[in-house]
Enzyme design. Structure first.
Site, PDB file in Angstrom:
ATOM      1  N   HIS A 139       0.835  -1.201   0.000  1.00  0.00           N
ATOM      2  CA  HIS A 139       0.000   0.000   0.000  1.00  0.00           C
ATOM      3  C   HIS A 139       0.870   1.252   0.000  1.00  0.00           C
ATOM      4  O   HIS A 139       1.334   1.684   1.056  1.00  0.00           O
ATOM      5  CB  HIS A 139      -0.938  -0.073   1.221  1.00  0.00           C
ATOM      6  CG  HIS A 139      -1.888   1.063   1.334  1.00  0.00           C
ATOM      7  ND1 HIS A 139      -2.411   1.486   2.533  1.00  0.00           N
ATOM      8  CD2 HIS A 139      -2.418   1.875   0.390  1.00  0.00           C
ATOM      9  CE1 HIS A 139      -3.219   2.506   2.316  1.00  0.00           C
ATOM     10  NE2 HIS A 139      -3.241   2.764   1.032  1.00  0.00           N
ATOM     11  N   GLU A 151       2.772   0.551   3.377  1.00  0.00           N
ATOM     12  CA  GLU A 151       2.157  -0.349   4.354  1.00  0.00           C
ATOM     13  C   GLU A 151       2.102  -1.738   3.710  1.00  0.00           C
ATOM     14  O   GLU A 151       1.543  -1.897   2.629  1.00  0.00           O
ATOM     15  CB  GLU A 151       0.741   0.183   4.655  1.00  0.00           C
ATOM     16  CG  GLU A 151       0.121  -0.352   5.911  1.00  0.00           C
ATOM     17  CD  GLU A 151      -1.270   0.250   6.156  1.00  0.00           C
ATOM     18  OE1 GLU A 151      -1.926   0.736   5.210  1.00  0.00           O
ATOM     19  OE2 GLU A 151      -1.707   0.190   7.308  1.00  0.00           O
ATOM     20  N   ASN A 189      -5.680   3.561   6.880  1.00  0.00           N
ATOM     21  CA  ASN A 189      -7.031   4.076   6.624  1.00  0.00           C
ATOM     22  C   ASN A 189      -8.003   3.818   7.764  1.00  0.00           C
ATOM     23  O   ASN A 189      -9.014   4.503   7.876  1.00  0.00           O
ATOM     24  CB  ASN A 189      -7.558   3.528   5.306  1.00  0.00           C
ATOM     25  CG  ASN A 189      -6.921   4.282   4.151  1.00  0.00           C
ATOM     26  OD1 ASN A 189      -7.003   5.498   4.094  1.00  0.00           O
ATOM     27  ND2 ASN A 189      -6.237   3.573   3.280  1.00  0.00           N
TER      28      ASN A 189
HETATM   29  N1  LIG Z   1      -5.926   7.807  -4.317  1.00  0.00           N
HETATM   30  C1  LIG Z   1      -5.180   7.578  -3.260  1.00  0.00           C
HETATM   31  O1  LIG Z   1      -4.738   8.507  -2.548  1.00  0.00           O
HETATM   32  C2  LIG Z   1      -4.804   6.154  -2.880  1.00  0.00           C
HETATM   33  C3  LIG Z   1      -3.796   5.951  -1.925  1.00  0.00           C
HETATM   34  C4  LIG Z   1      -3.390   4.652  -1.628  1.00  0.00           C
HETATM   35  C5  LIG Z   1      -4.015   3.574  -2.274  1.00  0.00           C
HETATM   36  N2  LIG Z   1      -5.009   3.807  -3.202  1.00  0.00           N
HETATM   37  C6  LIG Z   1      -5.598   2.627  -3.869  1.00  0.00           C
HETATM   38  O2  LIG Z   1      -4.989   2.501  -5.147  1.00  0.00           O
HETATM   39  C7  LIG Z   1      -5.924   1.924  -6.077  1.00  0.00           C
HETATM   40  C8  LIG Z   1      -6.078   2.851  -7.268  1.00  0.00           C
HETATM   41  O3  LIG Z   1      -6.553   4.109  -6.801  1.00  0.00           O
HETATM   42  P1  LIG Z   1      -6.413   5.434  -7.687  1.00  0.00           P
HETATM   43  O4  LIG Z   1      -6.714   6.579  -6.783  1.00  0.00           O
HETATM   44  O5  LIG Z   1      -5.136   5.402  -8.462  1.00  0.00           O
HETATM   45  O6  LIG Z   1      -7.644   5.229  -8.705  1.00  0.00           O
HETATM   46  P2  LIG Z   1      -7.919   5.946 -10.103  1.00  0.00           P
HETATM   47  O7  LIG Z   1      -9.399   5.943 -10.272  1.00  0.00           O
HETATM   48  O8  LIG Z   1      -7.160   7.243 -10.196  1.00  0.00           O
HETATM   49  O9  LIG Z   1      -7.249   4.939 -11.167  1.00  0.00           O
HETATM   50  C9  LIG Z   1      -7.673   3.620 -11.382  1.00  0.00           C
HETATM   51  C10 LIG Z   1      -7.251   3.211 -12.786  1.00  0.00           C
HETATM   52  O10 LIG Z   1      -7.474   1.802 -12.941  1.00  0.00           O
HETATM   53  C11 LIG Z   1      -7.953   1.584 -14.247  1.00  0.00           C
HETATM   54  N3  LIG Z   1      -8.653   0.299 -14.265  1.00  0.00           N
HETATM   55  C12 LIG Z   1      -9.849  -0.010 -13.708  1.00  0.00           C
HETATM   56  N4  LIG Z   1     -10.136  -1.315 -13.917  1.00  0.00           N
HETATM   57  C13 LIG Z   1      -9.093  -1.826 -14.626  1.00  0.00           C
HETATM   58  C14 LIG Z   1      -8.793  -3.127 -15.135  1.00  0.00           C
HETATM   59  N5  LIG Z   1      -9.617  -4.155 -14.948  1.00  0.00           N
HETATM   60  N6  LIG Z   1      -7.624  -3.300 -15.796  1.00  0.00           N
HETATM   61  C15 LIG Z   1      -6.763  -2.267 -15.983  1.00  0.00           C
HETATM   62  N7  LIG Z   1      -7.006  -1.023 -15.512  1.00  0.00           N
HETATM   63  C16 LIG Z   1      -8.144  -0.813 -14.848  1.00  0.00           C
HETATM   64  C17 LIG Z   1      -8.830   2.793 -14.540  1.00  0.00           C
HETATM   65  O11 LIG Z   1      -9.029   2.956 -15.947  1.00  0.00           O
HETATM   66  C18 LIG Z   1      -8.040   3.921 -13.894  1.00  0.00           C
HETATM   67  O12 LIG Z   1      -7.136   4.507 -14.812  1.00  0.00           O
HETATM   68  C19 LIG Z   1      -7.209   1.679  -5.277  1.00  0.00           C
HETATM   69  O13 LIG Z   1      -7.208   0.355  -4.824  1.00  0.00           O
HETATM   70  C20 LIG Z   1      -7.084   2.681  -4.136  1.00  0.00           C
HETATM   71  O14 LIG Z   1      -7.812   2.292  -3.016  1.00  0.00           O
HETATM   72  C21 LIG Z   1      -5.395   5.065  -3.535  1.00  0.00           C
END
Ligand SMILES: NC(=O)c1ccc[n+]([C@@H]2O[C@H](COP(=O)([O-])OP(=O)(O)OC[C@H]3O[C@@H](n4cnc5c(N)ncnc54)[C@H](O)[C@@H]3O)[C@@H](O)[C@H]2O)c1
Length: 281
Positions: A139, A151, A189
């Site tokens: 994470h 994490e 979280n």
């Molecule tokens: N945003 C944050 O601050 C944060 C911090 C730590 C962890 N996360 C985790 O990271 C992950 C991504 O979050 P994010 O904020 O980058 O989301 P985001 O919405 O910015 O990006 C997600 C991307 O995944 C792509 N996607 C969706 N389904 C797909 C598939 N089957 N195959 C390939 N690509 C696919 C989408 O097109 C999109 O570009 C989540 O699990 C989230 O919980 C987010």
């Protein structure tokens, strides 16, 4: 020996994760569902690397080499040669389980499959594969190129060897791995989201404006960023998804997502990424 890393999802987190691996000398294949998303991710990565060069933290030739190690793809089939995989797609358990099933079929059986999930059970994701001992949580924090914490989540079946390999990899990336058990929201979280949720309740109930609430937490608690600015930065859809996992998984009403958060997500006001959240961007 890990040389080639697959990163799936080229959104906020995926592009940062791809960048830090490429910067640390790994060949990276970044996968998303459409070329425009990948083009945008590449532009974001190039801009971020450019800032490191401007600040004198990276040489121009190292930037060019990092960019040269990054390739993009719209098909998971391109990950057949990957030695390690990090998944960063949407925070949805069914979508992630489906992806882990596909990755299990496409990648070599010895490859570790890591998830960047903020809250979803690693054990559940591991159970979608025939290699639950090689499925773990990695994470990263946002923005990935700047934040040092990773994490590390050990699922019920994750082996000690997989955890060691992944932790060593974090150290190679210049990050600090901290282990957490597989409970909803893990450490980060479970503690952060109730605070953000409470700040949103305070807006809804008129206790203070977003500016006032953020200022109280910045000036009074010495937080570098107020909780509502942070929520906009994380993405309000991501915050809601995490709160739902905490609420469903722990069952305590204190994790109930604020109705105002639900309403903003329904309206498509997701924070920075849509130009509108608690603040305009
Ligand atoms: N945003 C944050 O601050 C944060 C911090 C730590 C962890 N996360 C985790 O990271 C992950 C991504 O979050 P994010 O904020 O980058 O989301 P985001 O919405 O910015 O990006 C997600 C991307 O995944 C792509 N996607 C969706 N389904 C797909 C598939 N089957 N195959 C390939 N690509 C696919 C989408 O097109 C999109 O570009 C989540 O699990 C989230 O919980 C987010």
């Amino acid at each position: 020996m890990i040389k080639t890393v697959g990163v799936i999802g080229a959104g906020t987190m995926g592009n940062g994760i791809a960048q830090v691996f490429a910067q640390s000398g790994f060949s990276v294949t970044l996968v998303d569902v459409g070329q425009p998303l990948l083009d945008r991710a590449r532009a974001t990565i190039e801009k971020s690397l450019g800032k490191f060069v401007e600040k004198g933290k990276l040489s121009g030739s190292d930037r060019d080499a990092a960019i040269g190690r990054l390739r993009t793809a719209t098909s998971l089939d391109e990950l057949g040669a990957a030695d390690y995989v990090v998944e960063a797609i949407v925070e949805n358990a069914e979508a992630k389980r489906g992806l882990f099933m596909s990755l299990d079929a496409i990648t070599r059986p010895d490859v570790i499959l890591a998830s960047n999930t903020s809250s979803i059970s690693i054990t559940l994701l591991g159970a979608a594969t025939k290699r639950p001992d090689k499925v773990l949580g990695m994470h990263f924090m946002n923005p990935v190129p700047l934040m040092t914490l990773v994490e590390m989540i050990r699922g019920q079946a994750t082996s000690a060897e997989s955890m060691r390999t992944a932790s060593d990899l974090c150290t190679t990336l210049g990050k600090t791995p901290i282990e957490a058990a597989d409970y909803p929201g893990f450490i980060a979280n479970r503690i952060l989201m109730p605070m953000i949720n409470e700040a949103i309740f305070a807006v809804m109930e008129g206790v203070g404006t977003p500016e006032a609430i953020d200022a109280v937490m910045k000036l009074g608690m010495n937080h570098p960023m107020g909780p509502l600015t942070l929520a906009d930065f994380i993405g309000l859809d991501v915050c809601l998804a995490i709160l739902n996992v905490l609420h469903d998984g722990i069952g305590d009403p204190k994790y109930r997502p604020c109705p105002l958060l639900r309403r903003m997500v329904a309206a498509g006001h997701l924070g920075r990424k849509t130009g509108r959240g608690f603040y305009p961007y």
